[in-house]
Each structure stands twice: as C-alpha cells, then as structure tokens.
Scaffold this motif. Structure first.
Motif, PDB file in Angstrom:
ATOM      1  N   GLY A 766      86.113  60.009  48.599  1.00  0.00           N
ATOM      2  CA  GLY A 766      87.241  60.800  49.078  1.00  0.00           C
ATOM      3  C   GLY A 766      86.662  61.692  50.166  1.00  0.00           C
ATOM      4  O   GLY A 766      85.675  62.395  49.929  1.00  0.00           O
ATOM      5  N   LEU A 767      87.225  61.662  51.346  1.00  0.00           N
ATOM      6  CA  LEU A 767      86.685  62.464  52.449  1.00  0.00           C
ATOM      7  C   LEU A 767      87.642  63.618  52.718  1.00  0.00           C
ATOM      8  O   LEU A 767      88.781  63.411  53.143  1.00  0.00           O
ATOM      9  N   GLN A 768      87.170  64.801  52.409  1.00  0.00           N
ATOM     10  CA  GLN A 768      88.049  65.964  52.548  1.00  0.00           C
ATOM     11  C   GLN A 768      87.648  66.783  53.772  1.00  0.00           C
ATOM     12  O   GLN A 768      86.580  67.381  53.798  1.00  0.00           O
ATOM     13  N   LEU A 769      88.510  66.781  54.757  1.00  0.00           N
ATOM     14  CA  LEU A 769      88.198  67.449  56.030  1.00  0.00           C
ATOM     15  C   LEU A 769      89.225  68.545  56.325  1.00  0.00           C
ATOM     16  O   LEU A 769      89.533  68.832  57.482  1.00  0.00           O
ATOM     17  N   ASP A 770      89.741  69.138  55.261  1.00  0.00           N
ATOM     18  CA  ASP A 770      90.791  70.158  55.458  1.00  0.00           C
ATOM     19  C   ASP A 770      90.305  71.314  56.319  1.00  0.00           C
ATOM     20  O   ASP A 770      89.128  71.659  56.308  1.00  0.00           O
ATOM     21  N   ASN A 771      91.238  71.926  57.011  1.00  0.00           N
ATOM     22  CA  ASN A 771      90.973  73.147  57.772  1.00  0.00           C
ATOM     23  C   ASN A 771      89.841  73.030  58.787  1.00  0.00           C
ATOM     24  O   ASN A 771      88.895  73.811  58.790  1.00  0.00           O
ATOM     25  N   ASN A 772      89.925  72.030  59.595  1.00  0.00           N
ATOM     26  CA  ASN A 772      89.031  71.908  60.743  1.00  0.00           C
ATOM     27  C   ASN A 772      89.887  71.779  61.996  1.00  0.00           C
ATOM     28  O   ASN A 772      91.071  72.118  61.950  1.00  0.00           O
ATOM     29  N   SER A 773      89.322  71.280  63.074  1.00  0.00           N
ATOM     30  CA  SER A 773      90.121  71.143  64.312  1.00  0.00           C
ATOM     31  C   SER A 773      90.041  69.715  64.818  1.00  0.00           C
ATOM     32  O   SER A 773      89.660  69.471  65.962  1.00  0.00           O
ATOM     33  N   ILE A 774      90.389  68.796  63.972  1.00  0.00           N
ATOM     34  CA  ILE A 774      90.154  67.383  64.279  1.00  0.00           C
ATOM     35  C   ILE A 774      91.068  66.857  65.385  1.00  0.00           C
ATOM     36  O   ILE A 774      90.609  66.205  66.317  1.00  0.00           O
ATOM     37  N   GLY A 775      92.342  67.119  65.276  1.00  0.00           N
ATOM     38  CA  GLY A 775      93.283  66.678  66.320  1.00  0.00           C
ATOM     39  C   GLY A 775      93.358  65.162  66.425  1.00  0.00           C
ATOM     40  O   GLY A 775      92.647  64.439  65.717  1.00  0.00           O
ATOM     41  N   ASP A 776      94.215  64.698  67.329  1.00  0.00           N
ATOM     42  CA  ASP A 776      94.426  63.252  67.452  1.00  0.00           C
ATOM     43  C   ASP A 776      93.172  62.520  67.946  1.00  0.00           C
ATOM     44  O   ASP A 776      92.871  61.419  67.500  1.00  0.00           O
ATOM     45  N   VAL A 777      92.436  63.178  68.857  1.00  0.00           N
ATOM     46  CA  VAL A 777      91.234  62.513  69.387  1.00  0.00           C
ATOM     47  C   VAL A 777      90.194  62.381  68.280  1.00  0.00           C
ATOM     48  O   VAL A 777      89.546  61.336  68.115  1.00  0.00           O
ATOM     49  N   GLY A 778      90.058  63.421  67.466  1.00  0.00           N
ATOM     50  CA  GLY A 778      89.100  63.371  66.357  1.00  0.00           C
ATOM     51  C   GLY A 778      89.465  62.287  65.359  1.00  0.00           C
ATOM     52  O   GLY A 778      88.605  61.559  64.860  1.00  0.00           O
ATOM     53  N   VAL A 779      90.762  62.160  65.082  1.00  0.00           N
ATOM     54  CA  VAL A 779      91.216  61.131  64.146  1.00  0.00           C
ATOM     55  C   VAL A 779      90.753  59.762  64.640  1.00  0.00           C
ATOM     56  O   VAL A 779      90.240  58.944  63.881  1.00  0.00           O
ATOM     57  N   GLU A 780      90.909  59.557  65.932  1.00  0.00           N
ATOM     58  CA  GLU A 780      90.507  58.262  66.487  1.00  0.00           C
ATOM     59  C   GLU A 780      88.999  58.051  66.323  1.00  0.00           C
ATOM     60  O   GLU A 780      88.539  56.935  66.063  1.00  0.00           O
ATOM     61  N   GLN A 781      88.264  59.131  66.466  1.00  0.00           N
ATOM     62  CA  GLN A 781      86.807  59.016  66.309  1.00  0.00           C
ATOM     63  C   GLN A 781      86.399  58.667  64.873  1.00  0.00           C
ATOM     64  O   GLN A 781      85.335  58.102  64.651  1.00  0.00           O
ATOM     65  N   LEU A 782      87.248  59.060  63.926  1.00  0.00           N
ATOM     66  CA  LEU A 782      86.899  58.818  62.511  1.00  0.00           C
ATOM     67  C   LEU A 782      87.097  57.358  62.088  1.00  0.00           C
ATOM     68  O   LEU A 782      86.610  56.936  61.044  1.00  0.00           O
ATOM     69  N   LEU A 783      87.843  56.603  62.884  1.00  0.00           N
ATOM     70  CA  LEU A 783      88.231  55.248  62.438  1.00  0.00           C
ATOM     71  C   LEU A 783      87.049  54.385  61.958  1.00  0.00           C
ATOM     72  O   LEU A 783      87.186  53.702  60.943  1.00  0.00           O
ATOM     73  N   PRO A 784      85.878  54.427  62.626  1.00  0.00           N
ATOM     74  CA  PRO A 784      84.800  53.544  62.170  1.00  0.00           C
ATOM     75  C   PRO A 784      84.351  53.788  60.729  1.00  0.00           C
ATOM     76  O   PRO A 784      83.698  52.927  60.144  1.00  0.00           O
ATOM     77  N   CYS A 785      84.669  54.939  60.148  1.00  0.00           N
ATOM     78  CA  CYS A 785      84.220  55.140  58.760  1.00  0.00           C
ATOM     79  C   CYS A 785      85.381  55.067  57.767  1.00  0.00           C
ATOM     80  O   CYS A 785      85.216  55.375  56.592  1.00  0.00           O
ATOM     81  N   MET A 786      86.544  54.634  58.204  1.00  0.00           N
ATOM     82  CA  MET A 786      87.689  54.590  57.288  1.00  0.00           C
ATOM     83  C   MET A 786      87.473  53.622  56.122  1.00  0.00           C
ATOM     84  O   MET A 786      87.978  53.826  55.031  1.00  0.00           O
ATOM     85  N   HIS A 787      86.684  52.573  56.369  1.00  0.00           N
ATOM     86  CA  HIS A 787      86.513  51.590  55.284  1.00  0.00           C
ATOM     87  C   HIS A 787      85.747  52.165  54.095  1.00  0.00           C
ATOM     88  O   HIS A 787      85.794  51.595  53.015  1.00  0.00           O
ATOM     89  N   ILE A 788      85.025  53.284  54.274  1.00  0.00           N
ATOM     90  CA  ILE A 788      84.342  53.853  53.109  1.00  0.00           C
ATOM     91  C   ILE A 788      85.183  54.940  52.431  1.00  0.00           C
ATOM     92  O   ILE A 788      84.754  55.589  51.498  1.00  0.00           O
ATOM     93  N   CYS A 789      86.392  55.152  52.909  1.00  0.00           N
ATOM     94  CA  CYS A 789      87.249  56.202  52.322  1.00  0.00           C
ATOM     95  C   CYS A 789      88.240  55.604  51.331  1.00  0.00           C
ATOM     96  O   CYS A 789      88.925  54.646  51.660  1.00  0.00           O
ATOM     97  N   ASN A 790      88.300  56.196  50.141  1.00  0.00           N
ATOM     98  CA  ASN A 790      89.430  55.832  49.285  1.00  0.00           C
ATOM     99  C   ASN A 790      90.524  56.892  49.361  1.00  0.00           C
ATOM    100  O   ASN A 790      91.672  56.638  49.015  1.00  0.00           O
ATOM    101  N   ALA A 791      90.127  58.063  49.797  1.00  0.00           N
ATOM    102  CA  ALA A 791      91.138  59.116  49.988  1.00  0.00           C
ATOM    103  C   ALA A 791      90.756  59.937  51.209  1.00  0.00           C
ATOM    104  O   ALA A 791      89.575  60.159  51.461  1.00  0.00           O
ATOM    105  N   LEU A 792      91.759  60.393  51.931  1.00  0.00           N
ATOM    106  CA  LEU A 792      91.499  61.179  53.140  1.00  0.00           C
ATOM    107  C   LEU A 792      92.375  62.434  53.111  1.00  0.00           C
ATOM    108  O   LEU A 792      93.595  62.341  52.955  1.00  0.00           O
TER     109      LEU A 792
END
Ligand code: ADP
Length: 956
Positions: A766-792
């Motif tokens: 479960g990857l908990q990234l609450d209360n940061n400043s990820i934004g849409d660009v950051g979300v796109e950057q996270l995509l390569p590790c989505m396969h190891i997430c069961n919860a986001l």
C-alpha cells in the motif's frame, strides 16, 4: 514608446481587454487603482462609471479622459491594467515600463478621502462581510434601510456591492467612513493597520519613507540570475508560484498579499510568518516581488515602512548592534531626526514590515534562550534577529521569514503566526515562465514542446531554478538526444556546459573538449564552493577567491555574481548565482580532486544521524579557509544539512556511469572507482538503516514503514546515479506491506525517483503519499511503480481529472491494484468516466474513496451506472462531493442489487429527504450493506429522527 502614445495606439486592444469578458469587474478594478493613486478625482470617476450605461461607453470615456490628462495618468492606466488583467492577456498589450506613482500622501487626508486611497484593499476586504458593514452603518445611524437595499441590489456581484457601499459612505462624510474603517479594523484584527491614515507624518518622516522606498525599489527591480548574461526586470520574468497554507487545507489558491493576511493564522499572538520552500523554489524571488510591489505602491499598502533583510548579509555583521542601528544601517539611513523616526516605528508597530530572506543560510540555528526586550540595547546580530522573530523585540511588527523547511525546528515553529508553503511553478506557470523567458515565440514553443516529450524533465521544471536553467540552455536542450536529460545532475551539467561555452562561442568544442579547456575554472570554483559549503559561507571576499585560485577569467564565466547584499561594504564580494550551483561545484570538487579526504563521502552520507557534534566532525574535512567569517566562540552554528544533502545528491549523479569518462582526465581511475564504490555502499547502508527501524507488526496488523524525509533523499541519490542495481538490491531487502510517505515534500521530481526505485519492490504494498504536492505531473511519474501497489493513497495532492485520466488506465492493467483513496483533490464528474471503466473491467477492485472532491450528481450517477457491473467493491466513499438527491437515487438503484458493497459514505453532501427515501427503499432489498453514512446532509432533525427509526443502518 510614450505611455500616451501607447494608450492611443492600443485603444482597440485596451477596450477589448477591459470589456470583452462582459463583466465590468476589470474596468472597476482599474478605476479603484486609479482613484487610490490619485490619478483620477472623485468627480471624474463619477463621470465615467455611470450606472446603467453600456460598459464599452464607460471604458471609452475612461480612455478619452486618461489621454487628455497626459503621460503620467496614461502610465498609471497601463500599470493598473497590468495589475488587473490575468497574465494570459498581457501578451497582447504593451505596457512599456509603466508604473503607478506613490505620491498621493495618504497621511494628511480626512477619513473619507482615505476610503479612496485604500479602495482596492477595502473592496477586497468588504466583499466577504457586506452585511456586517451595513449593519454597523445602520446601527450608527449613517445608513437607512433604503441605502442598504441599494447596496445589496441582487444584480451586483459582491465586489460591486462593496464598491457601492464605499460610494454611499463617501456621500455621507467622514463619520460614516470612520465606522467602516473601524468595522474592518475589528474584523481583520490588529494586523490590518487601517488606522494609518490617522497618523501624522512629518516632512522628515516622509523624506525617509521616500528614501527607503526608492532603495527597496532599486534593489528589487532586477533578478540576480539574469545579472551576468542579460538584464531581465523582475516585472518581465516574474511568474506566479503556487502557495499553500498548510498541507491539510484545500482553500482557494493564495495570492502574494495573503502571506500577511489573516488566512491560515495558527497563533494570533505571534507576528512572524514563515514562507518555506526547497532550494530554488523561488523564496528569494517571491520576497523580492513583495518588495517591488510595496515600493511601487501596489501591494502591502497597510505598511508604511518595509525593512528588507538578507540573512546572507547579516552573516557578515560582526558588530553588536541595537535594533535601531540594524534598521538604519542595514536598510536605510534617515538623514535627519533618527530618534524621532525610530520612536515613530516603536509607536506604530502595525505599520511596519520586516522581511528576512534565507533564515536557513544564517550561521546560527534559531534559539529563544537569550531574551532581549530593549530596542536600544546592543547585541550580536543573531540575538537581535531571534528576538525579533519571537517577538520579544518590536512586538506587533510583522515579520516575513523565508527558509527551507528542514531548517525550521520546533523551537522556531512555536513563534510562528502561520506558515506558507511555496511549491514552485504550477504546470501553467512553467508554460508562462518559458514564454516570458523567450521573447521569440517559436523558441518558446520549441522548448515547451521538448518538455512535453520528456515528462521527467517537465517534472523538474516545477522547481523555478531548474525551469530557469532549462530555459537558459534551450539550445543545448533542443540539440540533445531525446531522453538524455533525466536527472537534476543532467540539468546542472547542461548549465555548466552552457556557461563554459557561452563565453567563447567561436571556439565551441565538440565532444568533451569544453570541459578539458575549462578544467582549471571548474577546479577553482569547486574548491571555493566546497570550502563555502563546509563553513556556511555563501558570500566570498576577493581574498577568499584568491585563496582558491579563482581568477578574473573564472569569474567571467558567469557562475559567480557580485553580491548585491554586500553593497554597503567597500570591497567587492561575490556569490554563486544560486546556492544549488554552489552545491553542484562542491560536488564537482569532491569528484575531481584526487587528494580529497577518504572520509568525505561517507561523512556526507552519515548526515542523517548527525548531531551538532557530528556536523562539527564533518567540518574537519574542510579547510578552514573562511575562519574570518566564523563567529568566535559561538556554539549555535546552524546545521548545514540541506546544502550538504544537495551536494551529496549531485555527487551521486556525477559519479554515475554516464559521467565517469568525463572525469578520467582530472582524477585517476582507481580513485574514481573507489569513490563510486563508497557512494554505492553509503546509499545501501543508509537505506538498510531505515529498513531496520521498521517495527515488528502487532499481530493481525500489516507491517508498515513510515519513511522519514531522509529516506526520500537517499532514493533521489539512487535515481541520480541511475543505478538499477542499487535500486534492485535495496528494494530486495525491504519487506513491508505498507509504505507511508506522508508530509515528505514529495513533488513531481521526487515521484520520478520514487518510481525508479520502488518498481523493484518484491511484494505488493500500500503506497501512502497523502499530503504532498504530487499534482498531475507527479502522478504520471509514479506510473512505472503502479504494478507493485495494491493500494494507493493520495489525499491532498492537487490532482485533477487530467491526472486521473493518466493514472487509472495504468491501474486497470495492474493485477494487484485494489484500493484507491483520493481525498481532497480537484476532481470533478469528468474523472468518473475513468473510475467507471475501472469498476467495470477490474473484477478484484475493493475500495474507491473520493472524499472532498466535486464529482456532484453527474459523477455519482456515472459511478452508479458502472457499479452495476462490479461484483467486488466493498467500500465506496463520496463524502463532501456536492452529491444531491439525484445522485443518491442513482446510487440507491445499485445498492438495491449489489451483493458486494458493505460500507457507503455519503456524509457532507446535499441529499434531501427524497434521496434518503430512495436509499431506505433500496436497503430493504439489501442485507450486505452494513452501514450507510449520511451525516450533514440537507435534512431536518425531525426527518433524521424518523429515518433512523425506519432503517438502523443509516448513520446520521
Ligand atoms: P530560493 O530562494 O527558493 O532558493 P530563488 O528565488 O533564488 O529560490 O529562485 C531561483 C531562480 O529561479 C531565480 O533566480 C529565478 O531565475 C527563478 N525564479 C524563482 N522564482 C521565480 C518566479 N516566481 N518567477 C520567475 N522566475 C523565478
């Protein structure tokens, strides 16, 4: 072109800018500013703003009048327009260095006149409290109910109501004006120094104010990063940055003036506002902008005096000073009547603003142990500064302090009125900055196009300093191979090449020749930077430069600029263009020097456990070149962790495989190999240490790791090295079910690094990234590790429908992905199409929580449609989403047939009795649902009472 000519030539464009929106708001705001600055008289205003007349006619009347009044008024008009129009509209107009003058002396006028002077700020403040103001005026007998009705006409917007109120008050004379000012004073507290118009200012005082204003104006006109190569005025390049009050809040975007406004106040007793942000996020530029706007008379006009301080400059103050000496000697010297002027300052603290830029660069760490209350008593400068910040000295004076967040400890935090986070450029800010930087629109478009194709680089550009470098080096950027710019080190290597070649374009070398040709320069500047970082020194005297072998030629490369903070000193002083450039050169020094101490690298990485004494021990690695700047016998030297960490990050990047071949000429390969090994080992060891700190889980609970900010730093170093092997190795040893990275200042840059490393995790987490400043660009950057997430978990991260449009299609393909929580983002019904697809296609999906967004009835209906096909969803939360009964009825339809849903949260929506009736009927057919939350909807207490009786699973 002269302002008058500009007004005439651009008449059509000006009319369009003022009127094309169909609303009179732009025109009225311009009129407010012109009135406030004395460019228009009251009668002239009345002749222009005739109620009921066509907007275009009013605007034409204004242009005619302004033209006939002459050049100064035309300049005022252009300036007012520039301040009023959204930045997007600036490009179509030429403003040509216009400014609003500050000559209207606010201090001798009667109260009703001061309503005009303060009109822009009063309109802003009154908008939210019209009823209260009308009540105060009616109670005091100045307004009749007829007056109130005229103000409150429903056709008026709130700002128009505020203006009509002020116009009416003016016709009633001074006593009525007094009531309004008192009302605002009470409403906005002591910080709002609206009673300044009652202050009598002597001639000497006005002279001093003028002198201070022109000195602040002169200091704030140009940006230092453009000093060496081109002059760029702050006006031309300044781009709005994103400001946030605190990570928990989802309020409207903050403007510059909100920094000293009431919003976000945590401690009303305190007078210090902290603006925090990473290196290069634009803190100094923001403060400079505030200075400029104040000096021009266009912002912060509640303050008669603004005293700007730079902590860099204060570092070199060896003398003991009193507050009076500090103000007058460091900011502006009154030619006469010093005592009277200082007394005035003491008597009117609310009219005074101090700014302290770069507290993190101050040699001493903040402490509140030495109390000092007497403003005429002399003390070392750090004692003065700390007492000013904590309020023992000059209580009531507003202070705005900037710092990197790491340098702000709990002791300082206690004394803060509020904290404003500076998050750098928004995506549209990047666009706007690049367009401003390049006057040639084709170049700008090319740069932006190339950023769009390299999202890792685009992510970096959220940091203004990196955006500046990328724009500055556009030729290199456009010439480089696709994807070759990925890391921060890549960007700084680009600027290194750019500056070194820029000086001698005719000799542009191919290959690595440019580095060889300039090896000496790099070594000299590296030595200077390294010594400086080790000794908390950012400003260098000529003798410093000489000691490190820095020659005139080295200076001419442009990395060093004359320090404007030290203009008071007789000798010239230099500083690096930006502190991150100093860190970069310090890292180059560590990499290149063949004789550097073997313990430098390990010590740089052991910082995470460093106490003060640890830092001292690290200091021993540095030659004490700058002893002269050390404060003798002082124990509270600031921990220079942030800069050392940035240096370590660059060093990791410079020692990556890609760059090693560049250093062979300067450093033996065996030494280089040793350095690479040392860095790899330190990174692995550092991460192991984090992993060892993970507590064993309580029986039945998941094994969870709460990462500290240093964890993110280590991850960033691995990314800079671009070493998959280290990433794989480190992640193979991490055994957790839940990885918590909340409040870690994670933006798009950090997301790229995280995804690079976390994708090698073994099991799903479960990857908990609450209360940061990820934004849409950051979300796109996270995509390569989505396969190891069961919860986001992405609570409060400024994510819009666009980000969801990128995230969810990827998640649909990830087998493990089962839960998502997106509380308090910027989602609307448009994002539900993606969730609908997710619910329809992913038949192991368990939990969808969209708390605190704006999906509304349309979104709820779309989700309900999609849910007809989901047999697995257990939890659905649409708390605080503006869902009404239509949405509730749509959801009721699926509740009726769902065999999986267990918990549904619809708290804080606008569901009425009709909607709840539908839900009750649906629940009659469903035994699976355990509870359905409906607190804070549009229901009367009787209705709630009745519904609770009928369906026990409803929770109110
Ligand atoms: P910090 O003080 O946070 O380290 P700076 O204010 O020194 O950051 O910003 C670094 C550089 O980034 C500036 O010199 C300028 O080139 C660019 N920059 C920062 N903020 C802005 C802004 N708001 N508009 C335009 N450029 C900016």
């Amino acid at each position: 072109m002269l302002a008058q000519e500009l007004v005439l030539k651009q008449r059509t464009e000006l009319l369009h800018a003022l009127c094309s929106s169909g609303s009179s708001e732009h025109l009225e705001r311009v009129l407010d500013l012109l009135l406030a600055h004395g460019e228009l008289e009251w009668e002239e205003y009345q002749n222009i703003q005739i109620p009921g007349r066509a907007l275009y006619t009013n605007a034409r009347q204004l242009l005619d009048l302004v033209y006939t009044k002459g050049a100064v008024t035309c300049e005022g008009l252009l300036s007012a327009l520039k301040l009023t129009l959204p930045e997007g509209q600036h490009a179509s107009l030429s403003f040509s260095g216009c400014s609003l003058n500050r000559d209207r002396n606010v201090c001798h006028k009667p109260t009703s006149e001061s309503l005009l002077n303060r009109r822009p700020s009063l309109v802003r403040k009154l908008q939210g409290c019209i009823s209260g103001a009308l009540e105060a005026l009616t109670r005091s007998g100045h307004f009749t109910s007829g007056d109130c009705d005229e103000v409150r006409l429903p056709i008026h917007t709130p700002s128009q109501q505020a203006r009509r109120l002020l116009d009416h008050v003016r016709s009633k004379g001074d006593p009525a004006a007094e009531v309004v000012l008192d009302f605002i004073q009470q409403k906005y507290g002591s910080g709002s120094s609206l009673n300044q118009e009652k202050v009598e200012l002597s001639k000497e005082f006005q002279k001093f104010q003028k002198k201070l204003t022109s000195s602040v104006l002169a200091q704030s006109c140009f940006l230092s990063t453009y000093g060496g190569t081109s002059h760029m005025s702050l006006d031309e390049i300044y781009t709005d940055v994103e400001l946030e009050l605190s990570h928990d809040c989802t309020e409207a975007p903050l403007g510059l003036e909100d920094i000293v406004g009431t919003a976000g106040t945590k401690n009303v007793e305190a007078d210090t506002v902290l603006v925090s942000g990473e290196a290069g996020s634009g803190k100094s530029t923001l403060i400079q902008r505030l200075h400029l706007l104040w000096a021009r008379g266009t912002a912060l006009q509640d303050f008669l005096f603004l005293f700007p301080f730079s902590c860099r400059k204060l570092n070199s103050e060896q003398r003991e000073l009193s507050v009076q000496e500090l103000l007058f000697q460091h900011c502006c010297w009154p030619d006469r009547d010093q005592e009277e002027i200082f007394q005035f300052i003491l008597d009117h603290p609310h009219l005074i603003l101090f700014t302290f830029d770069g507290l993190d660069e101050f040699k001493q760490s903040f402490s509140d142990e030495h109390r000092l209350c007497c403003p005429t008593q002399r003390a070392p400068v750090h004692i003065l500064l700390f007492n000013l910040i904590q309020g023992s000295l000059m209580k009531g004076v507003w202070k705005v302090v900037t710092s990197r967040p790491e340098a702000v400890g709990p002791v300082l935090r206690k004394h803060l009125r509020k904290e404003v986070f500076l998050k750098g450029f928004s995506p549209s800010g990047i666009d706007c900055f690049v367009r401003k930087h390049h006057s040639d629109p084709t170049v700008a478009a090319k740069v932006l196009g190339s950023l769009q194709t390299n999202t890792a680089l685009l992510g970096l550009c959220h940091s203004p300093v990196l955006c500046w470098i990328v724009s500055q080096c556009h030729r290199e950027l456009l010439g480089c191979e696709e994807g070759s710019l990925q890391t921060i080190t890549d960007v700084y290597m680009m600027i290194l090449q750019h500056f070194l070649q820029h000086q001698r374009p005719e000799k542009t070398s191919v290959g690595l020749g440019w580095l060889q040709e300039n090896k000496e320069t790099v070594l000299h500047l590296g030595q200077l930077a390294f010594d400086g970082i080790g000794n908390t020194c950012y400003v260098f005297s000529f003798s410093h430069l000489k000691m490190c072998g820095v020659s005139e030629k080295d200076i001419s490369m442009g990395f060093l600029i004359l320090s404007k903070d030290m203009s008071f000193s007789h000798s010239r002083h230099y500083e690096f263009l930006h502190v991150t450039i100093q860190c970069f050169f310090a890292a180059l020094h560590i990499v290149l020097s063949s004789c550097s101490d073997r313990s430098t690298i390990p010590k740089l990485f052991e910082l995470q456990d460093m106490t003060e004494s640890g830092i001292e021990c690290f200091r021993a690695c540095f030659p004490a070149t700058h002893q002269e700047q050390q404060v003798p016998g002082d124990q509270d030297t600031a921990v220079e962790k942030p800069n050392l960490q940035i240096t370590a990050t660059f060093m990791s990047g410079l020692l990556s495989d890609r760059y090693l071949s560049m250093w062979h000429q300067s450093c033996p390969s065996t030494t280089l190999e040793r350095k690479v090994k040392q860095v790899s080992k330190c990174l692995s060891k550092g991460l192991q240490k984090h992993f060892r700190s993970i507590p064993q889980p309580v029986a039945g609970e998941k094994k969870s790791m709460h990462a500290m900010p240093d964890f993110v730093w280590l991850i960033k170093c691995i990314y800079e090295m671009q070493e998959t092997r280290i990433a794989k190795d480190a992640m193979s040893k991490l055994e957790v079910d839940h990885l918590k990275l909340t409040y870690c200042n994670i933006g798009p840059i950090e997301c790229t690094a995280l995804a690079y490393v976390l994708q090698h995790l073994k099991g799903p987490v479960g990857l908990q990234l609450d209360n940061n400043s990820i934004g849409d660009v950051g979300v796109e950057q996270l995509l390569p590790c989505m396969h190891i997430c069961n919860a986001l978990y992405l609570r409060n991260n400024n994510i819009t429908d666009e980000g969801i449009g990128k995230l969810i299609p990827k998640c649909i393909q990830c087998v493990n992905f089962q839960k998502i929580a997106l509380f308090n983002n910027k989602l609307t019904d448009a994002c539900t199409q993606h969730f609908s697809l997710l619910l329809k296609t992913k038949q192991n999906f368990l939990s969808l929580r969209l708390w605190g967004n704006k999906i509304g009835d349309a979104g709820a209906q779309a989700l309900a449609d999609a849910l007809q096909n989901s047999e697995t969803l257990l939890w659905l939360s649409l708390v605080g989403n503006g869902v009404g009964s239509t949405g509730a009825c749509a959801l009721a339809n699926i509740i009726r047939h769902s065999s999986s849903l267990e918990e549904i949260w619809l708290t804080e929506n606008c569901i009425t009795k009709t909607g709840v009736e539908c839900l009750i009927q649906a629940l009659k057919h469903n035994q699976h649902v355990k509870s359905l939350w409906l607190r804070n909807n549009h229901l009367s207490s009787e209705e709630v009472e009745d519904m609770m009786q009928r369906e026990s699973r409803l929770v109110f």
